[in-house]
Design a protein around this motif. Structure first.
Motif, PDB file in Angstrom:
ATOM      1  N   LEU A 157      34.159  12.575  14.881  1.00  0.00           N
ATOM      2  CA  LEU A 157      33.167  13.231  15.705  1.00  0.00           C
ATOM      3  C   LEU A 157      31.419  12.847  15.506  1.00  0.00           C
ATOM      4  CD1 LEU A 157      34.639  16.919  15.607  1.00  0.00           C
ATOM      5  CD2 LEU A 157      34.914  15.362  17.375  1.00  0.00           C
ATOM      6  N   PRO A 158      30.898  12.700  16.436  1.00  0.00           N
ATOM      7  CA  PRO A 158      29.546  12.332  16.299  1.00  0.00           C
ATOM      8  C   PRO A 158      28.573  13.379  15.763  1.00  0.00           C
ATOM      9  CG  PRO A 158      29.814  12.575  18.451  1.00  0.00           C
ATOM     10  CD  PRO A 158      31.416  12.564  17.945  1.00  0.00           C
ATOM     11  N   SER A 159      27.722  13.256  15.313  1.00  0.00           N
ATOM     12  CA  SER A 159      26.788  14.115  14.778  1.00  0.00           C
ATOM     13  C   SER A 159      25.952  14.444  15.878  1.00  0.00           C
ATOM     14  CB  SER A 159      25.885  13.439  13.795  1.00  0.00           C
ATOM     15  OG  SER A 159      26.663  13.102  12.596  1.00  0.00           O
ATOM     16  N   PRO A 160      25.281  15.948  15.783  1.00  0.00           N
ATOM     17  CA  PRO A 160      24.495  16.231  17.148  1.00  0.00           C
ATOM     18  C   PRO A 160      23.155  15.243  17.120  1.00  0.00           C
ATOM     19  CG  PRO A 160      25.347  17.948  15.710  1.00  0.00           C
ATOM     20  CD  PRO A 160      25.747  16.894  15.110  1.00  0.00           C
ATOM     21  N   LEU A 161      22.843  15.206  18.472  1.00  0.00           N
ATOM     22  CA  LEU A 161      21.711  14.343  18.774  1.00  0.00           C
ATOM     23  C   LEU A 161      20.590  15.161  19.247  1.00  0.00           C
ATOM     24  CD1 LEU A 161      21.044  11.355  19.227  1.00  0.00           C
ATOM     25  CD2 LEU A 161      21.769  11.531  21.325  1.00  0.00           C
ATOM     26  N   GLU A 162      19.295  14.881  18.553  1.00  0.00           N
ATOM     27  CA  GLU A 162      18.256  15.589  18.926  1.00  0.00           C
ATOM     28  C   GLU A 162      17.544  14.605  20.028  1.00  0.00           C
ATOM     29  OE1 GLU A 162      17.158  18.380  17.918  1.00  0.00           O
ATOM     30  OE2 GLU A 162      18.619  18.730  16.548  1.00  0.00           O
ATOM     31  N   LEU A 163      17.215  15.285  21.474  1.00  0.00           N
ATOM     32  CA  LEU A 163      16.540  14.605  22.272  1.00  0.00           C
ATOM     33  C   LEU A 163      15.544  15.417  23.004  1.00  0.00           C
ATOM     34  CD1 LEU A 163      19.852  13.334  24.409  1.00  0.00           C
ATOM     35  CD2 LEU A 163      18.423  11.836  22.802  1.00  0.00           C
ATOM     36  N   SER A 164      14.577  14.465  23.462  1.00  0.00           N
ATOM     37  CA  SER A 164      13.382  14.984  24.022  1.00  0.00           C
ATOM     38  C   SER A 164      13.872  15.030  25.715  1.00  0.00           C
ATOM     39  CB  SER A 164      12.063  14.355  23.789  1.00  0.00           C
ATOM     40  OG  SER A 164      11.879  14.321  22.822  1.00  0.00           O
ATOM     41  N   ALA A 165      13.519  16.133  26.529  1.00  0.00           N
ATOM     42  CA  ALA A 165      14.099  16.030  27.629  1.00  0.00           C
ATOM     43  C   ALA A 165      13.024  17.135  28.540  1.00  0.00           C
ATOM     44  CB  ALA A 165      15.175  16.962  27.884  1.00  0.00           C
ATOM     45  N   VAL A 166      12.946  17.148  29.808  1.00  0.00           N
ATOM     46  CA  VAL A 166      12.083  17.850  30.742  1.00  0.00           C
ATOM     47  C   VAL A 166      12.789  18.915  31.760  1.00  0.00           C
ATOM     48  CG1 VAL A 166      10.552  17.651  32.681  1.00  0.00           C
ATOM     49  CG2 VAL A 166      10.572  16.086  30.960  1.00  0.00           C
ATOM     50  N   ASN A 167      12.630  20.148  31.303  1.00  0.00           N
ATOM     51  CA  ASN A 167      13.488  21.140  32.197  1.00  0.00           C
ATOM     52  C   ASN A 167      13.005  21.051  33.483  1.00  0.00           C
ATOM     53  OD1 ASN A 167      10.971  22.560  32.129  1.00  0.00           O
ATOM     54  ND2 ASN A 167      11.498  24.214  30.758  1.00  0.00           N
ATOM     55  N   ARG A 168      13.577  22.333  34.514  1.00  0.00           N
ATOM     56  CA  ARG A 168      13.513  22.212  35.802  1.00  0.00           C
ATOM     57  C   ARG A 168      12.214  22.481  36.177  1.00  0.00           C
ATOM     58  NH1 ARG A 168      13.633  27.387  37.746  1.00  0.00           N
ATOM     59  NH2 ARG A 168      14.213  29.101  36.436  1.00  0.00           N
ATOM     60  N   ARG A 169      11.143  23.242  35.246  1.00  0.00           N
ATOM     61  CA  ARG A 169       9.771  23.635  35.687  1.00  0.00           C
ATOM     62  C   ARG A 169       8.847  22.381  35.201  1.00  0.00           C
ATOM     63  NH1 ARG A 169      12.228  28.248  33.254  1.00  0.00           N
ATOM     64  NH2 ARG A 169      12.278  30.096  34.871  1.00  0.00           N
ATOM     65  N   GLY A 170       9.582  21.298  34.509  1.00  0.00           N
ATOM     66  CA  GLY A 170       8.676  20.244  34.461  1.00  0.00           C
ATOM     67  C   GLY A 170       7.986  20.247  33.015  1.00  0.00           C
ATOM     68  N   ARG A 171       8.780  21.197  32.116  1.00  0.00           N
ATOM     69  CA  ARG A 171       8.033  21.413  30.740  1.00  0.00           C
ATOM     70  C   ARG A 171       8.755  20.534  29.688  1.00  0.00           C
ATOM     71  NH1 ARG A 171       8.053  27.433  29.378  1.00  0.00           N
ATOM     72  NH2 ARG A 171       7.272  26.585  27.391  1.00  0.00           N
ATOM     73  N   ALA A 172       8.000  19.810  28.798  1.00  0.00           N
ATOM     74  CA  ALA A 172       8.910  19.086  27.875  1.00  0.00           C
ATOM     75  C   ALA A 172       9.576  19.901  27.025  1.00  0.00           C
ATOM     76  CB  ALA A 172       7.944  17.995  27.465  1.00  0.00           C
ATOM     77  N   ILE A 173      10.632  19.468  26.550  1.00  0.00           N
ATOM     78  CA  ILE A 173      11.396  20.357  25.496  1.00  0.00           C
ATOM     79  C   ILE A 173      12.225  19.632  24.678  1.00  0.00           C
ATOM     80  CG2 ILE A 173      11.669  22.561  27.216  1.00  0.00           C
ATOM     81  CD1 ILE A 173      14.521  21.584  27.500  1.00  0.00           C
ATOM     82  N   ASP A 174      12.499  19.976  23.447  1.00  0.00           N
ATOM     83  CA  ASP A 174      13.493  19.171  22.597  1.00  0.00           C
ATOM     84  C   ASP A 174      14.807  19.937  22.598  1.00  0.00           C
ATOM     85  OD1 ASP A 174      11.478  17.556  21.585  1.00  0.00           O
ATOM     86  OD2 ASP A 174      10.858  18.924  20.363  1.00  0.00           O
ATOM     87  N   VAL A 175      15.814  19.225  22.654  1.00  0.00           N
ATOM     88  CA  VAL A 175      17.289  19.967  22.739  1.00  0.00           C
ATOM     89  C   VAL A 175      18.058  19.177  22.014  1.00  0.00           C
ATOM     90  CG1 VAL A 175      17.082  20.411  25.226  1.00  0.00           C
ATOM     91  CG2 VAL A 175      17.997  18.253  24.619  1.00  0.00           C
ATOM     92  N   ALA A 176      19.294  20.033  21.362  1.00  0.00           N
ATOM     93  CA  ALA A 176      20.191  19.399  20.594  1.00  0.00           C
ATOM     94  C   ALA A 176      21.495  19.091  21.181  1.00  0.00           C
ATOM     95  CB  ALA A 176      20.530  20.151  19.286  1.00  0.00           C
ATOM     96  N   VAL A 177      22.012  18.136  21.304  1.00  0.00           N
ATOM     97  CA  VAL A 177      23.322  17.771  21.974  1.00  0.00           C
ATOM     98  C   VAL A 177      24.481  17.617  21.261  1.00  0.00           C
ATOM     99  CG1 VAL A 177      24.348  16.332  23.445  1.00  0.00           C
ATOM    100  CG2 VAL A 177      21.842  16.818  23.930  1.00  0.00           C
ATOM    101  N   THR A 178      25.351  18.475  21.381  1.00  0.00           N
ATOM    102  CA  THR A 178      26.797  18.244  20.700  1.00  0.00           C
ATOM    103  C   THR A 178      27.819  17.767  21.516  1.00  0.00           C
ATOM    104  OG1 THR A 178      26.040  19.888  19.087  1.00  0.00           O
ATOM    105  CG2 THR A 178      28.381  19.384  19.029  1.00  0.00           C
ATOM    106  N   VAL A 179      28.546  16.701  21.280  1.00  0.00           N
ATOM    107  CA  VAL A 179      29.699  16.168  22.077  1.00  0.00           C
ATOM    108  C   VAL A 179      30.904  16.427  21.500  1.00  0.00           C
ATOM    109  CG1 VAL A 179      30.807  14.320  23.299  1.00  0.00           C
ATOM    110  CG2 VAL A 179      28.260  14.335  23.032  1.00  0.00           C
TER     111      VAL A 179
END
Length: 622
Positions: free
Chosen positions: A579-601
């Motif tokens: 199992l891969p470790s969670p991944l921290e990514l920078s993203a843009v939500n639907r309002r156009g604001r920059a957010i940091d998210v943690a992705v688990t697969v």
């Protein structure tokens, strides 16, 4: 005397339909079946029935139909040739054949071969009936050695059925049970005549109207066949049957056939049961017995004796003229004088000078013959017309010879047979009328029997149809029960499906509420990275609704999350690696604001098939 026409003239027969006759000629020319000798009433009825079956209303159209549909000939022949037969048909007649006719026939043949002909055998039941009773009478070994049964018909299809010698229980219902067990083999539903006896029954095609008959036959069975033909064709067939039989042979006909008009060829043995014997030497007697008149030459014992002789001669009802050895007329009685107009002047004149010597017939030649051969000579049926009257005479010329053989003269006797000829004419007319009445009766009887056989054939067809309908009804009942059973099973399955659908809906609602309650975006993809689940939190994060994403390729989605960077993690879980470790990514939500998210697969696994997809959880600040 001539026959006078009857007061009531017979109605002329109905003129034949030329189109129907043309149809019969076409059938004869194209297939060799000659139906022109069949009775028109029943033949027209059968042909019309077949035309009705195929939906044709004119003979010309039916002829055209036969030309383009050759298979229709078979259906037509099966309709016209009524193959109604059975084992031991008319049991009383077969009992008479077995108990009375057959013993005499076998005794007469001693150890010789016995030849039997079943003419018009149809599907062979009567031919095999003959084999049964002959085998019972002779024994199976003697039957095989001595008996030949020739079974013929014009219907090739019926002959093909007959050659198989296979019958159902229904076909054998007229056969005693002990004979069935003794002479038939096989299962109960299909019984076959034993092969040892079957070889003695020879089937072949023979047209009684056109083909030569089989000869030297001891027993000829032709039952309910003649009744289909008209009188002229019947006469032809009866002549051929007469030729086929041995002199001591026996003819066995059907109950509708009596041979009333063929007494010169066959005489009844038992008319009720229709057994006939062949007439070998028909006797036809004609003539009258007239005694020879002997005239003795004697001397007169006185005038009284002379007058007595003269008066006795004059009183004779037969006209008489006496000629001496020199050819002179010496005596004539009153009857001769009145009949031929003779007077005393003709006495003593040469007979050849008198009109009577050559009119109404030349008597000089028969007189010379009687004198030369010294025997009476007859000249019969001499027609003599006097004015408006016609007289018929039988003339006898008797030579008068002395005791020592010396010719004394010649006596001519003229018998008026006009009344006899009149009675003979009336008798012949009465015979003709009687024969016509017999033929009409016979024709009516045969027509009734034909109609009866047609009705029997129709009844058998209806019984067969009824059995088929019964069988079809039973099959439909069975199918209905099977459908009912399937319907019950479907209802049960439907109920189970409804329960499972309810459970699935409840589970789906539960899962939906779980996914909605989660504060993380949840995405489920299959092995091809096709989106299967897209929860409400994912909609809030990226601005795409569930219906816009489900079924789409994850990497093709236009969202603020860099999905391309998720490919290695998804491949890793799909290949069952760690199992891969969670991944921290920078993203843009639907309002156009920059957010940091943690992705688990995480992998989605099923026990039977292994990894089927991947679960992607995206956590983001609220």
């Amino acid at each position: 005397m001539t026959d006078q026409p009857s007061a009531e003239a017979e109605a002329p027969p109905e003129a034949p339909d030329p189109h129907f006759e043309a149809l019969l000629e076409y059938v004869k020319e194209s297939r060799g079946f000659d139906f022109t000798g069949y009775k028109r009433s029943s033949l027209v009825r059968r042909v019309n029935r077949q035309m009705q079956i195929v939906g044709i209303d004119s003979y010309e159209a039916y002829r055209d139909y036969l030309q383009v549909q050759p298979d229709e000939f078979t259906a037509l022949f099966n309709t016209v040739l009524i193959n109604v037969t059975s084992f031991f048909r008319d049991a009383d007649s077969w009992a008479h054949l077995r108990n009375e006719v057959l013993p005499d026939l076998v005794a007469r043949k001693e150890h010789d071969d016995i030849r039997v002909w079943s003419a018009g055998c149809a599907t062979g039941e009567e031919a095999y009936t003959l084999a049964l009773i002959l085998a019972e009478h002779l024994g199976m070994d003697e039957f095989r050695r001595r008996v030949k049964i020739y079974a013929t018909d014009v219907d090739e299809e019926a002959l093909a059925t007959a050659r198989q010698a296979t019958f159902t229980e229904r076909d054998l219902r007229g056969v005693p049970r002990e004979l069935v067990e003794k002479y038939f083999e096989g299962a109960a539903h299909r019984l076959t005549f034993v092969k040892e006896l079957r070889r003695s029954v020879i089937f072949g095609r023979n047209d009684l109207v056109q083909d030569a008959p089989i000869s030297h036959i001891d027993l000829l069975v032709c039952r309910n066949t003649l009744m289909y033909f008209n009188a002229e064709t019947q006469a032809t067939i009866v002549g051929r049957l007469h030729f086929a039989l041995e002199n001591a042979g026996v003819l066995f006909l059907g109950k509708a056939e009596m041979l009333l008009s063929h007494g010169a060829l066959f005489t009844p043995i038992d008319l009720k049961r229709r057994f006939f014997a062949k007439v070998v030497s028909p006797v036809r007697d004609r003539g009258m017995l007239v005694g020879n008149h002997q005239v003795e030459n004697g001397t007169s014992d006185g005038d009284e004796l002379s007058r007595l002789r003269q008066e006795g001669m004059n009183a004779s009802p037969v006209a008489q003229i006496v000629i001496d050895r020199d050819g002179r007329t010496v005596l004539s009685n009153q009857r001769a004088d009145m009949l031929f107009g003779l007077t005393s002047r003709e006495i003593g004149r040469p007979f050849q000078d008198l009109d009577i010597s050559y009119r109404p017939i030349d008597l000089r030649t028969p007189i010379g013959q009687a004198v030369t051969e010294r025997r009476p000579v007859w000249v019969r049926d001499v027609e003599w017309t006097r004015g408006s009257n016609t007289v018929y005479l039988d003339t006898q010329i008797v030579p008068l010879v002395d005791r020592d053989g010396t010719l004394l003269g010649t006596s001519l006797f003229f018998s008026d047979v006009s009344r006899y000829r009149q009675l003979q004419g009336e008798l012949e007319q009465a015979h003709r009328q009687l024969e016509t009445a017999y033929e009409e009766l016979q024709s009516t009887n045969e027509e009734l029997e034909t109609t009866n056989e047609e009705l029997q054939s129709t009844v058998e067809e209806l019984e067969t149809t009824n059995e088929e309908l019964q069988s079809t009804n039973e099959e439909l009942e069975t199918m209905n029960e099977e459908l009912q059973s399937m319907n019950d099973e479907l209802q049960s399955s439907n109920e189970e499906l409804r329960e499972r659908t309810t459970q699935f809906s409840e589970l789906n609602a539960f899962m939906e509420s779980v996914l909605t309650a989660m504060q993380a975006g949840v995405v489920v993809v299959d092995r091809d990275l096709q989106v299967q689940v897209w929860n409400a939190r994912s909609e809030e994060l990226w601005g795409l609704r569930q219906e816009e994403t489900v079924g789409q390729h994850l990497l093709n989605l236009d969202v603020g999350l860099p999905v391309e960077r998720l490919r290695p993690l998804i491949r890793q879980v799909l290949t069952d690696e760690e199992l891969p470790s969670p991944l921290e990514l920078s993203a843009v939500n639907r309002r156009g604001r920059a957010i940091d998210v943690a992705v688990t697969v995480s992998p989605l696994r099923q026990a039977s098939v292994g990894t089927t997809g991947a679960l992607i959880v995206v956590s983001a600040p609220g």
